[in-house]
Scaffold this motif. Sequence first.
Motif, PDB file in Angstrom:
ATOM      1  N   ALA A  91       0.714  -1.086   0.004  1.00  0.00           N
ATOM      2  CA  ALA A  91      -0.051   0.111  -0.119  1.00  0.00           C
ATOM      3  C   ALA A  91       1.072   1.287   0.006  1.00  0.00           C
ATOM      4  N   VAL A  92       0.331   2.508  -0.272  1.00  0.00           N
ATOM      5  CA  VAL A  92       0.998   3.713   0.129  1.00  0.00           C
ATOM      6  C   VAL A  92       0.709   4.013   1.465  1.00  0.00           C
ATOM      7  N   TYR A  93       1.581   4.300   2.395  1.00  0.00           N
ATOM      8  CA  TYR A  93       1.644   4.553   3.729  1.00  0.00           C
ATOM      9  C   TYR A  93       1.569   6.121   3.853  1.00  0.00           C
ATOM     10  N   TYR A  94       0.545   6.585   4.802  1.00  0.00           N
ATOM     11  CA  TYR A  94       0.695   7.989   4.999  1.00  0.00           C
ATOM     12  C   TYR A  94       0.956   8.236   6.498  1.00  0.00           C
ATOM     13  N   CYS A  95       1.585   9.261   6.695  1.00  0.00           N
ATOM     14  CA  CYS A  95       1.794   9.818   8.129  1.00  0.00           C
ATOM     15  C   CYS A  95       0.778  11.005   8.389  1.00  0.00           C
ATOM     16  N   ALA A  96      -0.009  10.915   9.498  1.00  0.00           N
ATOM     17  CA  ALA A  96      -0.773  12.149   9.701  1.00  0.00           C
ATOM     18  C   ALA A  96      -0.577  12.487  11.146  1.00  0.00           C
ATOM     19  N   VAL A  97      -0.973  13.931  11.350  1.00  0.00           N
ATOM     20  CA  VAL A  97      -0.935  14.439  12.837  1.00  0.00           C
ATOM     21  C   VAL A  97      -2.268  15.019  13.068  1.00  0.00           C
ATOM     22  N   GLY A 111       1.016  13.663   5.162  1.00  0.00           N
ATOM     23  CA  GLY A 111       2.123  13.526   4.288  1.00  0.00           C
ATOM     24  C   GLY A 111       1.655  13.202   2.964  1.00  0.00           C
ATOM     25  N   LYS A 112       2.581  13.200   1.975  1.00  0.00           N
ATOM     26  CA  LYS A 112       2.223  12.510   0.605  1.00  0.00           C
ATOM     27  C   LYS A 112       2.451  11.068   0.411  1.00  0.00           C
TER      28      LYS A 112
END
Length: 120
Positions: A91-97, A111-112
């Motif tokens: 998968a595409v893994y995304y970081c988030a705050v 993030g992208k």
Amino acid sequence: QVQLVESGGGLVQAGGSLRLSCAVSGRTVSNYVMAWFRQAPEKQRDLVAIMNTGGSTNYVHSVKGRFTISRDNAKNTVYLQMNSLKPEDTAVYYCAVGRDSSWSSGMEYWGKGTLVTVSS
């Protein structure tokens, strides 16, 4: 301005490991909920792991015991250690705050993404 930059994705064989990094600027990671999401082709974006300001963590059932979310306050960076990878982790893994320190307030910045491909 808040920015999240993921890195560490790539191609790995099943059973292998990767460590994703998320460098954050404009927001102190220890003061907000931080999380990793993933989106596989043709599927919705789903939560993988989440950490609150106190360091408590939660994981989606499919990655429990294999993935670990952590943070380095000095580097203002969040990590996702992924072990025993499976093809279904591709998968595409995304970081988030988060919007604040509450689990329930939702995520505010993303993030992208970084692509993880696990071959069988």
